[in-house]
Design an enzyme around this catalytic site. Structure first.
Site, PDB file in Angstrom:
ATOM      1  N   MET A  25     -41.873  -1.804 143.287  1.00  0.00           N
ATOM      2  CA  MET A  25     -41.476  -2.705 142.212  1.00  0.00           C
ATOM      3  C   MET A  25     -42.489  -3.833 141.966  1.00  0.00           C
ATOM      4  O   MET A  25     -42.125  -4.980 141.731  1.00  0.00           O
ATOM      5  CB  MET A  25     -40.070  -3.266 142.488  1.00  0.00           C
TER       6      MET A  25
ATOM      7  N   HIS B 134     -40.562   6.711 136.396  1.00  0.00           N
ATOM      8  CA  HIS B 134     -39.841   5.611 135.740  1.00  0.00           C
ATOM      9  C   HIS B 134     -38.531   6.150 135.163  1.00  0.00           C
ATOM     10  O   HIS B 134     -38.522   7.234 134.561  1.00  0.00           O
ATOM     11  CB  HIS B 134     -40.700   4.999 134.630  1.00  0.00           C
TER      12      HIS B 134
ATOM     13  N   GLU C 129     -35.018  12.904 138.339  1.00  0.00           N
ATOM     14  CA  GLU C 129     -36.251  12.388 138.969  1.00  0.00           C
ATOM     15  C   GLU C 129     -36.617  13.233 140.179  1.00  0.00           C
ATOM     16  O   GLU C 129     -37.789  13.541 140.405  1.00  0.00           O
ATOM     17  CB  GLU C 129     -36.048  10.936 139.427  1.00  0.00           C
TER      18      GLU C 129
HETATM   19  C1  GAR Z   1     -36.371   5.157 140.642  1.00  0.00           C
HETATM   20  O1  GAR Z   1     -35.285   5.314 139.755  1.00  0.00           O
HETATM   21  C2  GAR Z   1     -37.662   4.928 139.884  1.00  0.00           C
HETATM   22  O2  GAR Z   1     -37.700   5.613 138.669  1.00  0.00           O
HETATM   23  C3  GAR Z   1     -37.617   3.439 139.671  1.00  0.00           C
HETATM   24  O3  GAR Z   1     -37.146   2.928 140.891  1.00  0.00           O
HETATM   25  C4  GAR Z   1     -36.211   3.843 141.431  1.00  0.00           C
HETATM   26  C5  GAR Z   1     -36.477   4.037 142.898  1.00  0.00           C
HETATM   27  O4  GAR Z   1     -35.470   4.795 143.494  1.00  0.00           O
HETATM   28  N1  GAR Z   1     -38.911   2.921 139.334  1.00  0.00           N
HETATM   29  C6  GAR Z   1     -39.107   2.009 138.390  1.00  0.00           C
HETATM   30  O5  GAR Z   1     -38.208   1.482 137.772  1.00  0.00           O
HETATM   31  C7  GAR Z   1     -40.575   1.646 138.148  1.00  0.00           C
HETATM   32  N2  GAR Z   1     -40.713   0.920 136.928  1.00  0.00           N
HETATM   33  P1  GAR Z   1     -35.656   5.394 144.950  1.00  0.00           P
HETATM   34  O6  GAR Z   1     -36.138   4.219 145.843  1.00  0.00           O
HETATM   35  O7  GAR Z   1     -34.296   5.856 145.351  1.00  0.00           O
HETATM   36  O8  GAR Z   1     -36.669   6.487 144.870  1.00  0.00           O
END
Ligand code: GAR
Length: 206
Positions: free
Chosen positions: A91, A110, A175
């Protein structure tokens, strides 16, 4: 190909990558999992899978790494032999030093159909906006927030009864499919990038 994964939180995408490597559908080795948050559950997932982890303090700013921290991230990734950097819920905005050290070799996932809804809580932005469809995007990282040539996207319909949590959960399911697939395409040299266009080369190997 050795990959490095950068994360700040839960690491469900890291888990999908670990699972794909284990079941033989993703031909890469995870050389290092790096975090700006010592309590990130993703670090525990990596340790459980026997993957090398490191926490490197990010510096004083909330949204970027300090220049000194960026240097340490690059050194750690290079020392681990990483060739492709995968941001998985990291982040902070990635700046010049990491991008220069891994040109065209940083991927991000994303939770929206970019270029709609960049930034934080993209699934909530989509719900608040009232779109009928949202989804997720894997893209190459540029020196900006959630921009860069798009490799794969998956569409998720927004249901009338959705609340942020239900919508996010369905986006996560997608994802976990497209991120390992995009990494596989990259690792197998099946992506041809020309400006903003990414062409996926014939996936049947001869
Ligand atoms: C995911 O949904 C990813 O797309 C988002 O953070 C989450 C992490 O989830 N990323 C962003 O928003 C980047 N701009 P995770 O830690 O369970 O993989």
């Amino acid at each position: 190909m050795k990959i490095g994964v950068l994360l700040s939180g839960s690491g469900s995408n890291l888990q999908a990558i670990i699972d794909a490597v284990k079941n033989g559908s993703l031909p890469v080795e995870i050389g290092l999992v790096l975090s700006d948050n010592p309590d990130a559950f993703g670090l525990r997932r990596a340790e459980k899978a026997g993957i090398k982890t490191r926490y490197i303090p990010p510096g004083p700013k909330r949204t970027v790494l300090s220049p000194g921290a960026e240097e340490k991230y690059v050194t750690a990734l290079k020392e681990a032999g990483v060739e492709l950097v995968c941001l998985a819920g990291f982040m902070r905005v990635i700046k010049d030093k990491i991008l220069a050290a891994f040109p065209g070799r940083v991927l991000n996932i994303h939770p929206s159909i970019l270029p709609s809804f960049p930034g934080l809580k993209a699934w909530k932005q989509a719900l608040d906006y009232g779109v009928r469809f949202t989804g997720c995007t894997v893209h190459l990282v540029e020196n900006s927030v959630d921009t860069g040539p798009i490799i794969l996207q998956a569409v998720v319909p927004v249901r009338p009864e959705d609340i942020p949590e239900t919508l996010l959960s369905r986006i996560h399911q997608q994802e976990h499919i497209i991120y390992p697939l995009a990494i596989k395409l990259f690792a197998e040299g099946k992506l041809e990038i020309s400006g903003r266009q990414v062409r996926i080369l014939n996936q049947v190997s001869s």
